[in-house]
Design an enzyme around this catalytic site. Sequence first.
Site, PDB file in Angstrom:
ATOM      1  N   ARG A 132     -23.965 -10.396 -16.201  1.00  0.00           N
ATOM      2  CA  ARG A 132     -24.919 -11.377 -15.698  1.00  0.00           C
ATOM      3  C   ARG A 132     -25.980 -11.673 -16.757  1.00  0.00           C
ATOM      4  O   ARG A 132     -26.223 -10.911 -17.660  1.00  0.00           O
ATOM      5  CB  ARG A 132     -25.610 -10.854 -14.431  1.00  0.00           C
ATOM      6  CG  ARG A 132     -24.698 -10.691 -13.235  1.00  0.00           C
ATOM      7  CD  ARG A 132     -25.462 -10.162 -12.045  1.00  0.00           C
ATOM      8  NE  ARG A 132     -26.379 -11.158 -11.504  1.00  0.00           N
ATOM      9  CZ  ARG A 132     -27.692 -10.993 -11.440  1.00  0.00           C
ATOM     10  NH1 ARG A 132     -28.270  -9.920 -11.909  1.00  0.00           N
ATOM     11  NH2 ARG A 132     -28.459 -11.926 -10.903  1.00  0.00           N
ATOM     12  N   LYS A 197     -25.863   2.917 -15.236  1.00  0.00           N
ATOM     13  CA  LYS A 197     -24.820   1.944 -14.935  1.00  0.00           C
ATOM     14  C   LYS A 197     -23.449   2.477 -15.307  1.00  0.00           C
ATOM     15  O   LYS A 197     -23.205   2.899 -16.429  1.00  0.00           O
ATOM     16  CB  LYS A 197     -25.080   0.633 -15.665  1.00  0.00           C
ATOM     17  CG  LYS A 197     -24.111  -0.481 -15.272  1.00  0.00           C
ATOM     18  CD  LYS A 197     -24.578  -1.825 -15.766  1.00  0.00           C
ATOM     19  CE  LYS A 197     -23.630  -2.937 -15.357  1.00  0.00           C
ATOM     20  NZ  LYS A 197     -24.118  -4.276 -15.756  1.00  0.00           N
ATOM     21  N   ARG A 331     -35.362  -4.108 -10.858  1.00  0.00           N
ATOM     22  CA  ARG A 331     -35.613  -2.832 -11.531  1.00  0.00           C
ATOM     23  C   ARG A 331     -36.584  -2.016 -10.694  1.00  0.00           C
ATOM     24  O   ARG A 331     -37.396  -2.567  -9.958  1.00  0.00           O
ATOM     25  CB  ARG A 331     -36.232  -3.056 -12.932  1.00  0.00           C
ATOM     26  CG  ARG A 331     -35.334  -3.767 -13.916  1.00  0.00           C
ATOM     27  CD  ARG A 331     -34.253  -2.839 -14.451  1.00  0.00           C
ATOM     28  NE  ARG A 331     -33.485  -3.476 -15.518  1.00  0.00           N
ATOM     29  CZ  ARG A 331     -32.410  -4.223 -15.329  1.00  0.00           C
ATOM     30  NH1 ARG A 331     -31.988  -4.436 -14.091  1.00  0.00           N
ATOM     31  NH2 ARG A 331     -31.758  -4.743 -16.339  1.00  0.00           N
TER      32      ARG A 331
END
Length: 336
Positions: A132, A197, A331
């Site tokens: 993204r 991640k 975040r």
Amino acid sequence: MIAKLTAPSSIGATTLDLLRLLSDGQFHSGSLVASKLGVSRTAIWKQVKLLEAVGLEVSSVRGKGYRIPGGVDLINGDQLEEALHHPALNSIECLQLSVCSGSTNTDAMDAFRHGYHRALCVTEQQTQGRGRRGRTWASPFAANLCFSLAWRFSVGVAALEGLSLVVGMAIRSALTELGVLNVALKWPNDVLVERKKLAGVLIEVSGDTSIESQVVIGIGINVAMPASIACEIDQPWTDLKSQGLVCSRTDLLIMLLKHLLPALSVFEKQGFAHFTSQWNEADAFKGQIVSVKTLSQSWEGVCQGVNDSGALLLEGADGVHALHGGELSVRLAEST
């Protein structure tokens, strides 16, 4: 019968045969390799240079021959094709397995242009993989898992809200079944372990109408990221090897498909509302203060999960607001 699309490749047949021969990580003498491949010793040396050009380390030791230290976990095309005949997976009409691809999402778009409604495109390496907000996705050769599904839905684009969340849940379910612990989801596209991640999802829509949609679902999972690539990644990350998972990438892909394809069918019939509570249970940031940003705006508040349409619920001083996808970045607030 599953149709096969052939992708162009910078690696020729001889180089690919050499790669398969050396993929076991053992030494193979130059004379034996030359004999098996039907080429000269000089030609083998040239093929080795081509393997090195895609990022593979090939050792050459006098008296022992050639080897790839640690071997290479190549996708097993025969095993994958056999699995696609399983009743849970046989909706796939077309399989493209490539050595190197610019982007499997682009490959999946091409599958639509060839007339396929449901196609699986897998590659050993992406050279133009993206996430993204224009970010690149690191794709060292045969180290991670990169694949895309071309999927025609019999609903319009408006009904697809929350699709990336459903894909994330399917990834989480598959990894949990394989024994990976503490897998969580970050709205709207990320799969995390310990807030690092592990996987990402990129959804692209084309040819949409009010009654059907052509969707490409791109998935990237960190499997065994080489240390040399770590410096290229600009956020906390982890891989399955670090999480203790010992599993071939082929078995991993098949497990992912066994969870993902049924989830897509349920989503098409029942929408995201069917998955809301399940997603909220896996939300990595629920109940915590987060910062939400676009290129021009920012908000801060308590993350309250998602609603039945898949929108992020952010509780601020003036109440709860539902924020939808697009170019939003989420975040944890710096104070947490």
